[in-house]
Scaffold this motif. Structure first.
Motif, PDB file in Angstrom:
ATOM      1  N   GLU A 286       0.727  -1.234  -0.392  1.00  0.00           N
ATOM      2  CA  GLU A 286       0.043   0.072   0.091  1.00  0.00           C
ATOM      3  C   GLU A 286       0.790   1.275  -0.151  1.00  0.00           C
ATOM      4  OE1 GLU A 286      -3.463   0.363   2.564  1.00  0.00           O
ATOM      5  OE2 GLU A 286      -3.662  -1.783   2.631  1.00  0.00           O
ATOM      6  N   ASN A 287       0.436   2.453  -0.354  1.00  0.00           N
ATOM      7  CA  ASN A 287       1.045   3.804  -0.574  1.00  0.00           C
ATOM      8  C   ASN A 287       2.352   3.608  -1.292  1.00  0.00           C
ATOM      9  OD1 ASN A 287      -0.276   3.181   2.677  1.00  0.00           O
ATOM     10  ND2 ASN A 287      -1.062   5.038   1.242  1.00  0.00           N
TER      11      ASN A 287
ATOM     12  N   LEU B 229      -3.985   8.407  -9.992  1.00  0.00           N
ATOM     13  CA  LEU B 229      -3.230   8.304  -8.818  1.00  0.00           C
ATOM     14  C   LEU B 229      -3.393   9.459  -7.840  1.00  0.00           C
ATOM     15  CD1 LEU B 229      -1.300   6.167  -7.152  1.00  0.00           C
ATOM     16  CD2 LEU B 229       0.624   7.588  -8.091  1.00  0.00           C
ATOM     17  N   ASP B 230      -3.946   9.427  -6.636  1.00  0.00           N
ATOM     18  CA  ASP B 230      -3.863  10.369  -5.535  1.00  0.00           C
ATOM     19  C   ASP B 230      -2.323  10.462  -5.103  1.00  0.00           C
ATOM     20  OD1 ASP B 230      -3.858  11.936  -3.156  1.00  0.00           O
ATOM     21  OD2 ASP B 230      -5.680  10.754  -2.400  1.00  0.00           O
TER      22      ASP B 230
ATOM     23  N   LYS C 223      -2.486   6.438  -3.713  1.00  0.00           N
ATOM     24  CA  LYS C 223      -3.769   5.387  -3.857  1.00  0.00           C
ATOM     25  C   LYS C 223      -4.469   5.658  -5.362  1.00  0.00           C
ATOM     26  CE  LYS C 223      -4.529   4.470   0.910  1.00  0.00           C
ATOM     27  NZ  LYS C 223      -5.230   3.478   1.363  1.00  0.00           N
ATOM     28  N   CYS C 224      -4.661   4.771  -5.735  1.00  0.00           N
ATOM     29  CA  CYS C 224      -5.634   4.619  -7.031  1.00  0.00           C
ATOM     30  C   CYS C 224      -7.014   5.141  -6.771  1.00  0.00           C
ATOM     31  CB  CYS C 224      -5.560   3.369  -7.624  1.00  0.00           C
ATOM     32  SG  CYS C 224      -6.622   3.210  -9.100  1.00  0.00           S
TER      33      CYS C 224
ATOM     34  N   PHE D 236      -4.550  -3.780 -17.359  1.00  0.00           N
ATOM     35  CA  PHE D 236      -2.961  -3.742 -17.463  1.00  0.00           C
ATOM     36  C   PHE D 236      -2.856  -3.079 -16.102  1.00  0.00           C
ATOM     37  CE2 PHE D 236      -4.829  -0.398 -20.011  1.00  0.00           C
ATOM     38  CZ  PHE D 236      -4.617   0.764 -19.625  1.00  0.00           C
ATOM     39  N   CYS D 237      -3.649  -2.733 -15.051  1.00  0.00           N
ATOM     40  CA  CYS D 237      -3.359  -2.072 -13.978  1.00  0.00           C
ATOM     41  C   CYS D 237      -3.578  -3.198 -12.819  1.00  0.00           C
ATOM     42  CB  CYS D 237      -4.248  -1.091 -13.575  1.00  0.00           C
ATOM     43  SG  CYS D 237      -3.935   0.472 -14.290  1.00  0.00           S
ATOM     44  N   ARG D 238      -3.881  -4.352 -13.198  1.00  0.00           N
ATOM     45  CA  ARG D 238      -3.929  -5.576 -12.318  1.00  0.00           C
ATOM     46  C   ARG D 238      -2.988  -6.600 -12.499  1.00  0.00           C
ATOM     47  NH1 ARG D 238      -9.601  -5.365 -11.137  1.00  0.00           N
ATOM     48  NH2 ARG D 238     -10.778  -3.894 -11.844  1.00  0.00           N
TER      49      ARG D 238
END
Length: 115
Positions: free
Chosen positions: A8-9, A49-50, A55-56, A65-67
């Motif tokens: 995460e992050n 992206l934040d 975080k997405c 493609f992001c998985r």
């Protein structure tokens, strides 16, 4: 056994230069490439992206493609090396975006430590 784990992050994979990874163009469709281009800001980071919280903002509906788990099966290196391939890719992204001694790299190494 060492296994890949997303942390995460981080968001290191949310900065991607298609020219830097020539193999991607063999796996991605033209529609995927256009979508990536539309999602990419001028500085190379994904618009979704934040950046403050890393975080997405579209996580639940992010493109295939992001998985990582889904997308990685398209790489012959993944079939040959499995999680080692994913770990090496993440280390490369984290290192190039945040540095080899960054807090993101430290967290990633802990998350992928041999069990």
């Amino acid at each position: 056994m060492t296994s890949w784990s997303c942390i995460e992050n981080c968001g290191a994979c949310c900065k991607l230069d298609l020219d830097e990874r020539s193999g991607l163009k063999n796996i991605l469709s033209n529609e995927d490439i256009e979508l990536i281009k539309s999602m990419t800001s001028r500085d190379g980071w994904c618009k979704n992206l934040d950046r403050l919280n890393k975080k997405c903002m579209i996580y639940e509906v992010r493109p295939h493609f992001c998985r990582v788990g889904e997308f990685s099966v398209g790489f012959k290196e993944y079939h040959k090396y499995g999680d080692k391939f994913l770990i090496d890719c993440c280390k490369q992204h984290i290192s190039s975006n945040y540095g080899k001694k960054s807090k993101e790299m430290k967290k990633f190494k802990i998350a992928t430590r041999k069990k």
